[in-house]
Every structure is written in structure tokens, then in C-alpha cells.
Design a protein around this motif. Structure first.
Motif, PDB file in Angstrom:
ATOM      1  N   VAL A   1       0.870  -1.224   0.194  1.00  0.00           N
ATOM      2  CA  VAL A   1      -0.087  -0.102   0.072  1.00  0.00           C
ATOM      3  C   VAL A   1       0.853   1.413  -0.033  1.00  0.00           C
ATOM      4  O   VAL A   1       1.755   1.288   0.886  1.00  0.00           O
ATOM      5  CB  VAL A   1      -0.995  -0.124   1.366  1.00  0.00           C
ATOM      6  N   ASP A   2       0.707   2.221  -0.866  1.00  0.00           N
ATOM      7  CA  ASP A   2       1.550   3.187  -1.127  1.00  0.00           C
ATOM      8  C   ASP A   2       2.928   3.315  -0.906  1.00  0.00           C
ATOM      9  O   ASP A   2       3.536   4.002  -0.251  1.00  0.00           O
ATOM     10  CB  ASP A   2       1.060   4.450   0.312  1.00  0.00           C
ATOM     11  N   PRO A   3       3.539   2.435  -2.074  1.00  0.00           N
ATOM     12  CA  PRO A   3       4.908   2.531  -2.284  1.00  0.00           C
ATOM     13  C   PRO A   3       5.527   3.674  -2.751  1.00  0.00           C
ATOM     14  O   PRO A   3       4.838   4.501  -3.456  1.00  0.00           O
ATOM     15  CB  PRO A   3       4.964   1.235  -3.178  1.00  0.00           C
ATOM     16  N   ARG A   4       6.651   4.013  -2.211  1.00  0.00           N
ATOM     17  CA  ARG A   4       7.520   5.405  -2.550  1.00  0.00           C
ATOM     18  C   ARG A   4       8.884   5.038  -2.869  1.00  0.00           C
ATOM     19  O   ARG A   4       9.358   3.871  -2.660  1.00  0.00           O
ATOM     20  CB  ARG A   4       7.467   6.235  -1.379  1.00  0.00           C
ATOM     21  N   ILE A   5       9.589   6.040  -3.002  1.00  0.00           N
ATOM     22  CA  ILE A   5      11.084   5.911  -3.308  1.00  0.00           C
ATOM     23  C   ILE A   5      11.994   5.094  -2.675  1.00  0.00           C
ATOM     24  O   ILE A   5      12.728   4.491  -2.714  1.00  0.00           O
ATOM     25  CB  ILE A   5      11.521   7.003  -4.235  1.00  0.00           C
TER      26      ILE A   5
ATOM     27  N   GLU B   1       0.721   2.912   8.446  1.00  0.00           N
ATOM     28  CA  GLU B   1      -0.465   2.431   9.227  1.00  0.00           C
ATOM     29  C   GLU B   1      -0.648   0.961   8.456  1.00  0.00           C
ATOM     30  O   GLU B   1      -0.469   0.777   7.364  1.00  0.00           O
ATOM     31  CB  GLU B   1      -1.853   3.156   8.671  1.00  0.00           C
ATOM     32  N   GLN B   2      -1.097  -0.018   9.616  1.00  0.00           N
ATOM     33  CA  GLN B   2      -0.971  -1.323   9.393  1.00  0.00           C
ATOM     34  C   GLN B   2      -2.458  -2.097   9.469  1.00  0.00           C
ATOM     35  O   GLN B   2      -2.487  -3.248   9.823  1.00  0.00           O
ATOM     36  CB  GLN B   2      -0.035  -2.144  10.291  1.00  0.00           C
ATOM     37  N   ASP B   3      -3.493  -1.260   8.844  1.00  0.00           N
ATOM     38  CA  ASP B   3      -4.831  -1.720   9.061  1.00  0.00           C
ATOM     39  C   ASP B   3      -5.492  -2.589   7.884  1.00  0.00           C
ATOM     40  O   ASP B   3      -6.373  -2.620   7.345  1.00  0.00           O
ATOM     41  CB  ASP B   3      -5.641  -0.651   9.465  1.00  0.00           C
ATOM     42  N   PHE B   4      -4.423  -3.420   7.589  1.00  0.00           N
ATOM     43  CA  PHE B   4      -4.893  -4.328   5.968  1.00  0.00           C
ATOM     44  C   PHE B   4      -4.309  -5.607   6.397  1.00  0.00           C
ATOM     45  O   PHE B   4      -3.412  -5.875   7.353  1.00  0.00           O
ATOM     46  CB  PHE B   4      -4.166  -3.587   4.942  1.00  0.00           C
TER      47      PHE B   4
END
Length: 119
Positions: free
Chosen positions: A87-91, A113-116
Motif C-alpha cells: 500500500v502506497d509504495p514510495r522511492i 498504518e497497518q490496518d490491512f
């Protein structure tokens, strides 16, 4: 910093600072060379998902490395493939299980956040 255990050779230790996207206070812990960011988190009761058991088989231990990236192992193709599923990978995304301490620079990471359930 270096530490010497009684009867053992000197080993390098660094600090890992964990920041939390959910607003928890930052935590800093000592890590020895060869330990992963995931190992240190779990050894210090930091909740960091790791569905595959820390073997680079999922994306649940996804973190953002804010400082110290140059002293971590280079990202592998396998790790990069799993980060693409996070979720939401960044550089500055990495998997905590693959960030093994090997240098002299302190490391700062943010745990998203780890709500997955993750991949």
C-alpha cells in the motif's frame, strides 16, 4: 558505536529509530550488525506485520527508510516486486525483513498504518 560482550569480539551496533504513521511516539533501539529492522522491531515489542515470517515472501513488513539507506543492502528484484504490491509504495520503500544492518550509520524508518492484511 561498538559493543563488546564478555568473552566475545567487538561488534558494531547502531540505533534504529522507528516512527509510526498512526501517531505512536517514536522508539529508538540498538541493533547489532546482521540483525534486520524487522528482527529489532519484534524483539522490542513493536507491532510490524510479517505474514511470510520475514523471508521476503509478502509485502506486509513494508516500511519507509528515512535515513541510513546507504548502509543497508541493495534492494533485490524480488523485494522490489513485493514492494510494488504494498500500500502506497514510495522511492524510499523497503521490506523490513530485507533491511539487514551492515554499516555504521543510524537508521530511521517509518512504519505505515497497518490496518490491512497485505499480500
Amino acid at each position: 558505536m561498538q559493543a563488546k560482550l564478555k568473552g566475545a569480539k567487538t561488534m558494531k551496533v547502531i540505533n534504529i529509530t522507528y516512527k509510526f504513521a498512526d501517531g505512536q511516539p517514536d522508539q529508538t533501539h540498538i541493533a547489532a550488525e546482521g540483525e534486520s529492522v524487522l528482527d529489532v522491531a519484534l524483539n522490542n515489542d513493536i507491532k510490524l506485520q510479517h505474514n511470510c515470517g520475514g523471508v521476503c515472501g509478502c509485502s506486509t513488513c513494508h516500511i519507509y527508510v528515512e535515513a541510513g539507506m546507504d548502509d543497508l543492502p541493495e534492494i533485490s528484484d524480488k523485494e522490489e516486486d513485493f514492494i510494488d504490491r504494498a500500500v502506497d509504495p514510495r522511492i524510499n520503500s523497503r521490506l523490513a525483513c530485507q533491511c539487514v544492518i551492515q554499516g555504521n550509520e543510524d537508521v530511521v524508518v517509518t512504519i505505515p498504518e497497518q490496518d490491512f492484511l497485505g499480500h
